[in-house]
Design an enzyme around this catalytic site. Structure first.
Site, PDB file in Angstrom:
ATOM      1  N   ARG A 174       0.536  -1.114   0.173  1.00 34.92           N
ATOM      2  CA  ARG A 174       0.270   0.102   0.038  1.00 34.92           C
ATOM      3  C   ARG A 174       0.904   0.902   0.316  1.00 34.92           C
ATOM      4  O   ARG A 174       1.973   1.395   0.294  1.00 34.92           O
ATOM      5  CB  ARG A 174      -0.558   0.050   1.064  1.00 34.92           C
ATOM      6  CG  ARG A 174      -1.876   1.161   1.300  1.00 34.92           C
ATOM      7  CD  ARG A 174      -2.867   1.463   3.100  1.00 34.92           C
ATOM      8  NE  ARG A 174      -1.586   1.942   3.353  1.00 34.92           N
ATOM      9  CZ  ARG A 174      -2.575   2.192   4.322  1.00 34.92           C
ATOM     10  NH1 ARG A 174      -3.306   2.261   5.048  1.00 34.92           N
ATOM     11  NH2 ARG A 174      -1.824   3.138   5.437  1.00 34.92           N
ATOM     12  N   TYR A 186      -2.989  11.598   6.066  1.00 36.48           N
ATOM     13  CA  TYR A 186      -3.071   9.815   7.110  1.00 36.48           C
ATOM     14  C   TYR A 186      -2.272   9.348   6.011  1.00 36.48           C
ATOM     15  O   TYR A 186      -1.937   9.702   5.180  1.00 36.48           O
ATOM     16  CB  TYR A 186      -4.796   9.714   6.350  1.00 36.48           C
ATOM     17  CG  TYR A 186      -4.419   7.500   6.667  1.00 36.48           C
ATOM     18  CD1 TYR A 186      -4.213   7.104   5.795  1.00 36.48           C
ATOM     19  CD2 TYR A 186      -4.509   7.027   8.029  1.00 36.48           C
ATOM     20  CE1 TYR A 186      -4.400   5.389   6.137  1.00 36.48           C
ATOM     21  CE2 TYR A 186      -3.593   6.395   8.277  1.00 36.48           C
ATOM     22  CZ  TYR A 186      -3.748   5.269   7.311  1.00 36.48           C
ATOM     23  OH  TYR A 186      -3.752   3.882   7.406  1.00 36.48           O
ATOM     24  N   ASP A 237      -5.188   3.776   0.108  1.00 38.25           N
ATOM     25  CA  ASP A 237      -6.865   4.068   1.350  1.00 38.25           C
ATOM     26  C   ASP A 237      -6.935   5.637   1.285  1.00 38.25           C
ATOM     27  O   ASP A 237      -5.948   6.514   1.339  1.00 38.25           O
ATOM     28  CB  ASP A 237      -5.969   3.880   2.620  1.00 38.25           C
ATOM     29  CG  ASP A 237      -7.148   3.807   3.742  1.00 38.25           C
ATOM     30  OD1 ASP A 237      -6.733   3.396   4.964  1.00 38.25           O
ATOM     31  OD2 ASP A 237      -8.250   4.079   3.404  1.00 38.25           O
ATOM     32  N   HIS A 239      -9.219   6.809   3.229  1.00 35.70           N
ATOM     33  CA  HIS A 239      -9.645   6.989   4.530  1.00 35.70           C
ATOM     34  C   HIS A 239     -10.473   8.323   4.367  1.00 35.70           C
ATOM     35  O   HIS A 239     -10.599   8.963   5.074  1.00 35.70           O
ATOM     36  CB  HIS A 239      -7.686   7.765   4.916  1.00 35.70           C
ATOM     37  CG  HIS A 239      -8.033   7.204   6.566  1.00 35.70           C
ATOM     38  ND1 HIS A 239      -8.554   7.990   7.792  1.00 35.70           N
ATOM     39  CD2 HIS A 239      -7.212   6.125   6.628  1.00 35.70           C
ATOM     40  CE1 HIS A 239      -8.228   7.175   8.945  1.00 35.70           C
ATOM     41  NE2 HIS A 239      -7.778   5.374   8.146  1.00 35.70           N
ATOM     42  N   GLU A 263      -8.939   1.808  -1.144  1.00 33.46           N
ATOM     43  CA  GLU A 263     -10.485   1.723   0.255  1.00 33.46           C
ATOM     44  C   GLU A 263     -10.529   2.684   0.882  1.00 33.46           C
ATOM     45  O   GLU A 263     -10.204   3.946   0.364  1.00 33.46           O
ATOM     46  CB  GLU A 263      -8.820   0.829   0.855  1.00 33.46           C
ATOM     47  CG  GLU A 263      -9.477   0.917   2.475  1.00 33.46           C
ATOM     48  CD  GLU A 263      -7.440   0.972   3.779  1.00 33.46           C
ATOM     49  OE1 GLU A 263      -7.775   0.896   4.632  1.00 33.46           O
ATOM     50  OE2 GLU A 263      -7.184  -0.126   2.635  1.00 33.46           O
ATOM     51  N   GLU A 289     -13.076  -1.358   7.555  1.00 37.29           N
ATOM     52  CA  GLU A 289     -12.344  -1.758   8.628  1.00 37.29           C
ATOM     53  C   GLU A 289     -13.026  -1.107   9.497  1.00 37.29           C
ATOM     54  O   GLU A 289     -13.029  -0.671  11.034  1.00 37.29           O
ATOM     55  CB  GLU A 289     -11.561  -0.774   8.258  1.00 37.29           C
ATOM     56  CG  GLU A 289     -10.676   0.752   8.297  1.00 37.29           C
ATOM     57  CD  GLU A 289     -10.069   0.558   8.278  1.00 37.29           C
ATOM     58  OE1 GLU A 289      -9.320   2.116   8.840  1.00 37.29           O
ATOM     59  OE2 GLU A 289      -8.802   0.834   6.834  1.00 37.29           O
ATOM     60  N   ARG A 310     -13.344  -5.312   4.325  1.00 35.57           N
ATOM     61  CA  ARG A 310     -12.038  -5.137   4.914  1.00 35.57           C
ATOM     62  C   ARG A 310     -11.987  -5.357   6.608  1.00 35.57           C
ATOM     63  O   ARG A 310     -11.998  -5.228   7.459  1.00 35.57           O
ATOM     64  CB  ARG A 310     -11.881  -3.951   4.521  1.00 35.57           C
ATOM     65  CG  ARG A 310     -10.365  -4.119   3.703  1.00 35.57           C
ATOM     66  CD  ARG A 310     -10.231  -2.538   3.333  1.00 35.57           C
ATOM     67  NE  ARG A 310      -9.166  -2.115   4.506  1.00 35.57           N
ATOM     68  CZ  ARG A 310      -8.258  -2.505   5.055  1.00 35.57           C
ATOM     69  NH1 ARG A 310      -7.715  -3.334   4.733  1.00 35.57           N
ATOM     70  NH2 ARG A 310      -7.578  -1.687   5.911  1.00 35.57           N
ATOM     71  N   GLU A 366      -4.044  -7.380   5.726  1.00 33.08           N
ATOM     72  CA  GLU A 366      -2.604  -6.011   5.629  1.00 33.08           C
ATOM     73  C   GLU A 366      -2.375  -6.824   6.671  1.00 33.08           C
ATOM     74  O   GLU A 366      -3.114  -7.495   7.746  1.00 33.08           O
ATOM     75  CB  GLU A 366      -4.106  -4.960   6.648  1.00 33.08           C
ATOM     76  CG  GLU A 366      -3.281  -3.657   6.485  1.00 33.08           C
ATOM     77  CD  GLU A 366      -3.714  -2.605   6.781  1.00 33.08           C
ATOM     78  OE1 GLU A 366      -3.026  -1.303   7.223  1.00 33.08           O
ATOM     79  OE2 GLU A 366      -5.006  -2.528   6.864  1.00 33.08           O
ATOM     80  N   TRP A 429     -11.419  12.156   9.481  1.00 33.68           N
ATOM     81  CA  TRP A 429      -9.986  12.132   9.163  1.00 33.68           C
ATOM     82  C   TRP A 429      -9.963  10.235   8.613  1.00 33.68           C
ATOM     83  O   TRP A 429     -10.551   9.952   8.581  1.00 33.68           O
ATOM     84  CB  TRP A 429      -9.100  11.762  10.573  1.00 33.68           C
ATOM     85  CG  TRP A 429      -7.973  11.450  11.535  1.00 33.68           C
ATOM     86  CD1 TRP A 429      -6.625  12.264  10.666  1.00 33.68           C
ATOM     87  CD2 TRP A 429      -7.189  10.340  11.279  1.00 33.68           C
ATOM     88  NE1 TRP A 429      -6.063  11.991  10.641  1.00 33.68           N
ATOM     89  CE2 TRP A 429      -6.141  10.504  10.369  1.00 33.68           C
ATOM     90  CE3 TRP A 429      -7.592   8.995  11.082  1.00 33.68           C
ATOM     91  CZ2 TRP A 429      -4.900   9.287  11.248  1.00 33.68           C
ATOM     92  CZ3 TRP A 429      -7.485   7.671  11.139  1.00 33.68           C
ATOM     93  CH2 TRP A 429      -5.944   8.258  11.256  1.00 33.68           C
TER      94      TRP A 429
HETATM   95  C1  CS2 Z   1      -6.308   2.367   8.326  1.00 33.11           C
HETATM   96  C2  CS2 Z   1      -5.551   2.261   9.786  1.00 33.11           C
HETATM   97  O1  CS2 Z   1      -4.752   0.217   7.680  1.00 33.11           O
HETATM   98  C3  CS2 Z   1      -6.034   1.244   8.014  1.00 33.11           C
HETATM   99  O2  CS2 Z   1      -6.139   0.918   6.559  1.00 33.11           O
HETATM  100  O3  CS2 Z   1      -7.380   3.036   8.027  1.00 33.11           O
HETATM  101  O4  CS2 Z   1      -4.174   2.752  10.113  1.00 33.11           O
HETATM  102  C4  CS2 Z   1      -6.345   3.048  10.651  1.00 33.11           C
HETATM  103  O5  CS2 Z   1      -6.055   4.518  10.809  1.00 33.11           O
HETATM  104  C5  CS2 Z   1      -6.471   2.985  12.509  1.00 33.11           C
HETATM  105  O6  CS2 Z   1      -6.130   1.814  12.450  1.00 33.11           O
HETATM  106  C6  CS2 Z   1      -6.913   3.611  13.172  1.00 33.11           C
HETATM  107  O7  CS2 Z   1      -7.120   2.991  13.971  1.00 33.11           O
HETATM  108 MG    MG Z   2      -7.616   1.771   5.977  1.00 29.58          MG
END
Ligand code: CS2
Ligand code: MG
Length: 429
Positions: A174, A186, A237, A239, A263, A289, A310, A366, A429
């Site tokens: 990634r 991020y 990502d 995010h 993602e 996630e 995910r 991941e 975020w």
């Molecule tokens: C993220 C994470 O790994 C990912 O795909 O989205 O780093 C996420 O920001 C953190 O797990 C939040 O605690």
């Molecule tokens: Mg993520």
């Protein structure tokens, strides 16, 4: 079997006194459970369930930035309901904690249920002296394809980082880079293999610009494909920071670089929002996630609006629930792509690998590494080799928890960042 005992079995709390293993009757009972909160590099919440057979099971209950909410949910509400129960009754206990709560779903409840569920599967595997994947259908593949996290303050640094992962044997990476004109974004860490966005004190505030981001990301992947060619799997990502039409634009602009997935392009609250993205781009889409129940993903999966789900063992209600999510996804050509960030403990990584190696519609896992302190507090049998993780063959989940060592790392409150747009508007975020 006398009639009475059969009746007894149906009424009251089912125990199956007839369960035997190696001629030895297995009649296990949960006798105690304890929650541990420690901070070896970052905060983790760990559940340990004890039984009258001396077998114990471990579960991860870590919810980044809200750790103590889950710890108290377990201590004050879930654990009292477990004592005296048969740990083999994973489905009944899952339903008891989910339906019995009356207030269903949500990240805190589902993370608490997940921790109990993981620990019960760990106990089952140990009691039957077999790795948990054997209880989930056995191995469907020789190893679990994983991706690592390459990030850099700019395109050049990110290109070097991707190279570092390829040298380590990763087949999928990634890529996240800093955005020109934005102080922070991020996924851009501090050159480590692990990435921890949560910070001690109050939530740090990031400044965001979607316009700058959308102009920059295609350049990053153009440069990566130019440098590394077409074979390596590249992931990104977003995010949760785009609207559906912005995500459609990004997906389209990335098509020439054939990403493995894009993602969390849009938040998942309005699942239907992905219809717009799907209509405009063939870039594979991944989400999940922050989703905690199968209902949070039902439309995304059943309308084939995504390609990878995910959801994780720890935030998605445990192995018991994630198996059902995977079964639904399989019908709609959706594969699994479990979240595996540094803030999910090695207990979750171990449980995820048993799930990953057994489900048929596995896609990718991941694998964000943990700090050395974390790995010492949570010794585990899973190992990385040539781009794949392997769960190991130990009975149960194959992970342990060093209570004595954990005492050296007391909990420290920490928060994930918040995000504001250039004009100060509160954003994702
Ligand atoms: C993220 C994470 O790994 C990912 O795909 O989205 O780093 C996420 O920001 C953190 O797990 C939040 O605690
Ligand atoms: Mg993520």
């Amino acid at each position: 079997m006398e009639r009475n005992s059969a009746c007894r079995q149906i009424r009251g709390h089912p125990r199956n006194p007839r369960l035997t293993y190696n001629e030895r009757e297995i009649d296990v009972k949960i006798t105690a459970a304890k929650v541990f909160v420690c901070c070896p590099g970052r905060n983790f919440v760990t559940l340990k369930i004890q039984t009258d057979e001396g077998i114990f099971g471990l579960g991860d209950a870590t919810l980044n930035g809200r750790e103590l909410a889950v710890a108290s949910y377990l201590e004050e509400h879930a654990i009292p309901c477990l004592i005296g129960r048969d740990p083999f009754q994973t489905e009944d206990i899952w339903q008891y904690l989910y339906r019995g709560a009356y207030w269903r779903g949500g990240p805190v409840t589902m993370t608490a249920i997940a921790a109990v569920d993981m620990a019960l599967w760990d106990i089952k595997g140990k009691a039957l002296n077999t790795a948990v994947y054997n209880l989930l259908g056995g191995k469907s593949r020789n190893g679990v394809l994983v991706y690592g996290h390459a990030n850099g303050k700019d395109v050049e640094e990110t290109i070097d980082e991707v190279g570092r992962y390829l040298e380590m044997g990763y087949l999928a990476v990634r890529a996240q880079s800093g955005i020109p004109g934005l102080a922070s974004t991020y996924g851009v860490g501090r050159g480590q293999l692990h990435y921890e966005p949560a910070e001690k004190g109050l939530p740090p505030e990031n400044i965001w610009s979607t316009e700058k981001y959308l102009l920059h990301v295609p350049k990053l992947f153009e440069a990566l494909r130019a440098k590394y060619g077409g074979d390596v799997h590249l992931l990104h990502d977003a995010h949760h920071r785009l609207t559906p039409i912005e995500a459609a634009r990004l997906g389209k602009s990335l098509e020439p670089y054939h990403l493995f997935w894009l993602e969390d392009a849009v938040t998942g609250e309005l699942q239907e929002g992905y219809r717009i993205v799907r209509r405009h781009t063939t870039t594979p889409l991944a989400i999940g996630e922050v989703l905690s129940t199968i209902w949070d993903a039902r439309i995304l999966i059943s309308e084939q609006l995504i390609d990878y789900i995910r959801m994780t063992v720890v935030h998605g209600g445990g192995i018991t629930h994630l198996k059902k999510v995977a079964a639904l996804a399989e019908i709609y050509h959706v594969r699994t792509g479990c979240h595996g960030a540094t803030d999910l403990s090695p207990v979750t990584m171990a449980a995820a690998l048993h799930f990953d190696v057994s489900v048929n519609n596995f896609g990718i896992q991941e694998y964000m590494r943990h700090t050395s302190e974390t790995d010492e507090v949570f010794p585990h049998t899973y190992y990385f080799k040539d781009g794949y993780l392997h769960p190991g063959e130990a009975p149960g989940l194959g992970v342990d928890f060093n209570e004595e060592l954990a005492k050296r790392f007391p909990y420290e409150r920490a928060y994930l960042p918040v995000n504001r747009k250039l004009d100060g508007t509160m954003f994702n975020w």
